[in-house]
Each structure stands twice: as structure tokens, then as C-alpha cells.
Design a protein around this motif. Structure first.
Motif, PDB file in Angstrom:
ATOM      1  N   ALA A   1       0.857  -1.188   0.000  1.00  0.00           N
ATOM      2  CA  ALA A   1       0.000   0.000   0.000  1.00  0.00           C
ATOM      3  C   ALA A   1       0.892   1.237   0.000  1.00  0.00           C
ATOM      4  O   ALA A   1       1.613   1.480   0.965  1.00  0.00           O
ATOM      5  N   PRO A   2       0.846   2.024  -1.061  1.00  0.00           N
ATOM      6  CA  PRO A   2       1.743   3.183  -1.132  1.00  0.00           C
ATOM      7  C   PRO A   2       1.168   4.430  -0.462  1.00  0.00           C
ATOM      8  O   PRO A   2      -0.053   4.563  -0.293  1.00  0.00           O
ATOM      9  N   ALA A   3       2.030   5.345  -0.100  1.00  0.00           N
ATOM     10  CA  ALA A   3       1.593   6.663   0.351  1.00  0.00           C
ATOM     11  C   ALA A   3       1.019   7.425  -0.846  1.00  0.00           C
ATOM     12  O   ALA A   3       1.300   7.086  -2.003  1.00  0.00           O
ATOM     13  N   TYR A   4       0.245   8.455  -0.560  1.00  0.00           N
ATOM     14  CA  TYR A   4      -0.430   9.150  -1.646  1.00  0.00           C
ATOM     15  C   TYR A   4      -0.783  10.568  -1.242  1.00  0.00           C
ATOM     16  O   TYR A   4      -0.779  10.922  -0.052  1.00  0.00           O
ATOM     17  N   LEU A   5      -1.126  11.351  -2.227  1.00  0.00           N
ATOM     18  CA  LEU A   5      -1.791  12.638  -2.031  1.00  0.00           C
ATOM     19  C   LEU A   5      -2.999  12.617  -2.947  1.00  0.00           C
ATOM     20  O   LEU A   5      -2.899  12.170  -4.101  1.00  0.00           O
ATOM     21  N   SER A   6      -4.113  13.093  -2.478  1.00  0.00           N
ATOM     22  CA  SER A   6      -5.287  13.146  -3.341  1.00  0.00           C
ATOM     23  C   SER A   6      -6.085  14.406  -3.061  1.00  0.00           C
ATOM     24  O   SER A   6      -6.043  14.956  -1.958  1.00  0.00           O
ATOM     25  N   PHE A   7      -6.788  14.835  -4.080  1.00  0.00           N
ATOM     26  CA  PHE A   7      -7.583  16.059  -3.991  1.00  0.00           C
ATOM     27  C   PHE A   7      -8.912  15.825  -4.692  1.00  0.00           C
ATOM     28  O   PHE A   7      -8.965  15.144  -5.718  1.00  0.00           O
TER      29      PHE A   7
END
Lengths: 123, 141
Positions: B68-74
Motif C-alpha cells: 500500500a503506497p503513500a499518496y496525495l489526493s484532492f
């Protein structure tokens, strides 16, 4: 003094004319730099602490992996608040000495909190 | 072994003596690396009425990693203009409902969920929400 530095453009862009958004790296732009990271397992609501001793408030990010229950195996960024199955917030904070994580696992049996503290000074 | 690496100081600091926090880059600290990025959308139906999260929509995008990777989402809720909310947000008023946005990753996908508190006055409506995301090479677990 002459303009100098390092620039790496994304594939398909000329490094001599690429705009900042089309660069993979530029020495004129700050980067997030990892100071430390770790994991904390929490089996109940409460507060967990990770000490960094930087002497200033660093930027950070954190994620929670749910073990058991409705969301087994899912990884959420913190803070997170789910009205339908959480009665309280999960949130991360920091001060000059530590990063504090408070949580209430809801239907999960435990959560694994992964935190990353950056060298970058926030305040 | 001798101390070695690469350091770039911020303007106004001597790279020979600069504190780590005043660097633009130092090979002492790894940097988050964007593996992929893209856009997606989530539609929330109008199936039923009443109660929190009476309707939810889910969009999953395969990330191709074994963790499970780290992420940024908007997420732009409904028809809001130029207003993107980050990662997890609750209680955004839009189009007569209160909307909630979450992102999570697992070993297969990055998943975007939008739920709404359905109100009787909004019977029959559906909403589409715009997402932009970054998947980082760094694990989130």
C-alpha cells in the motif's frame, strides 16, 4: 553573480525552457526531506508518541492501516473521520519534541500507524 | 568510511555549515517520489434517502505495487469551482447535500470514496466529483 543551479526536466521537456511544473527536480525549489519514520501499533483508543528531538516543529505525514473489521487492510491518510463507523476523530499533531497520534479504532481490532517526520521546519 | 553525499543549501546559507532544515536537498534524507499521477472521477448515486452516507460512490485505480503506497489526493466536490479538498474531508456542503471524501490504499488499488448525506429535498439527484491524485513510491505501511 551568474544564475546557477541544478535542474532535471521530466521526460519530453527541454530542461532549458521547462517550467517548474515540468521539472523532476530544481535546486531553486525546496523538497520534502525525510528525517525519520516509524510504525506504532495501537489496539485501543489513546495517544501514541514518537519523539523526534528536532527542537522545532517539523512537517509530517501519517497513515493508518486498519486490522480487522469493516476496513481490514485499508490504509488511510490521517487525519480521518468517518461518521458512519467512527465516533471520534483520528488525527496527528506535532510539537517541538514529538508527534502525537490519537485514535479510536472503531470496528477495527487495531491500527498500524505509519508516520513520517520531515526535516522541513513548519513553525 | 568518510562522510559523503550531496547537499544543496537554500539561498543565503553556506552549504558547508548549513543546518539540514535550511537545505533544498540533502541526500541524508530521502525525498518522497511520485510514481504516478492522474485524474479520476467518482459518481454518487441517488438510490435512497435519509441518514448519514445514504449514498456512496467508489472509484479504484490499480497502482501495480505489491504494497500500500503513500499518496496525495484532492477532490472537487460536485460543481464547486476551483476548490479542491485534500485526502480526507467531511461535511462539505454542495448541491443541497453534505459530502464526504476519503482516499485509501491497499495492496492493489488507490481507492476514492465520496459519500453524501442524502436529503429529501434532493431526491433523484446524482453528483460527479473530480479527483486528482499522486501515488508515491514510498510505502504507507
Amino acid at each position: 553573480m551568474a544564475d546557477y543551479g541544478i535542474k532535471i526536466s521530466k521526460s519530453g521537456f527541454d530542461v532549458g525552457t521547462a517550467s517548474n511544473k515540468d521539472l523532476a527536480f530544481s535546486s531553486s525549489l525546496d523538497t520534502l526531506k525525510v528525517y525519520s519514520s516509524g510504525s506504532i501499533n495501537m489496539t485501543a483508543a489513546g495517544t501514541a508518541t514518537a519523539t523526534h528531538n528536532l527542537g522545532y516543529i517539523p512537517s509530517f505525514t501519517s497513515f493508518a492501516k486498519f486490522n480487522g473489521g469493516q476496513h481490514d487492510g485499508k490504509v488511510f491518510s490521517l487525519p480521518a473521520h468517518f461518521p458512519s463507523f467512527f465516533s471520534k476523530f483520528i488525527h496527528a499533531g506535532t510539537d517541538t519534541l514529538k508527534i502525537v497520534i490519537e485514535s479510536l479504532p472503531g470496528t477495527a481490532t487495531s491500527i498500524d500507524v505509519k508516520y513520517v517526520i520531515f526535516i522541513n521546519q513548519m513553525l | 568510511m568518510a562522510d559523503y553525499g550531496i547537499k544543496i543549501s537554500q539561498a543565503g546559507f553556506d552549504v558547508g555549515t548549513v543546518a539540514d532544515k535550511d537545505t533544498i536537498f540533502t541526500s541524508k534524507g530521502s525525498t518522497p517520489k511520485v510514481l504516478s499521477e492522474g485524474s479520476a472521477s467518482v459518481s454518487v448515486g441517488s438510490a435512497d434517502a435519509g441518514g448519514p452516507l445514504a449514498s456512496q460512490g467508489l472509484t479504484s485505480v490499480a497502482h501495480g505495487l505489491s504494497y500500500a503506497p503513500a499518496y496525495l489526493s484532492f477532490c472537487r466536490i460536485g460543481t464547486q469551482t476551483n476548490r479542491y479538498h485534500a485526502n480526507n474531508i467531511t461535511g462539505v456542503p454542495a448541491e443541497t447535500d453534505y459530502h464526504h471524501f476519503w482516499t485509501y490504499t491497499d495492496g492493489t488499488n488507490i481507492n476514492f470514496v465520496v459519500g453524501k448525506n442524502f436529503q429529501a429535498s434532493d431526491a433523484g439527484s446524482t453528483c460527479s466529483h473530480s479527483i486528482y491524485y499522486y501515488i508515491l513510491a514510498d510505502p504507507a505501511e
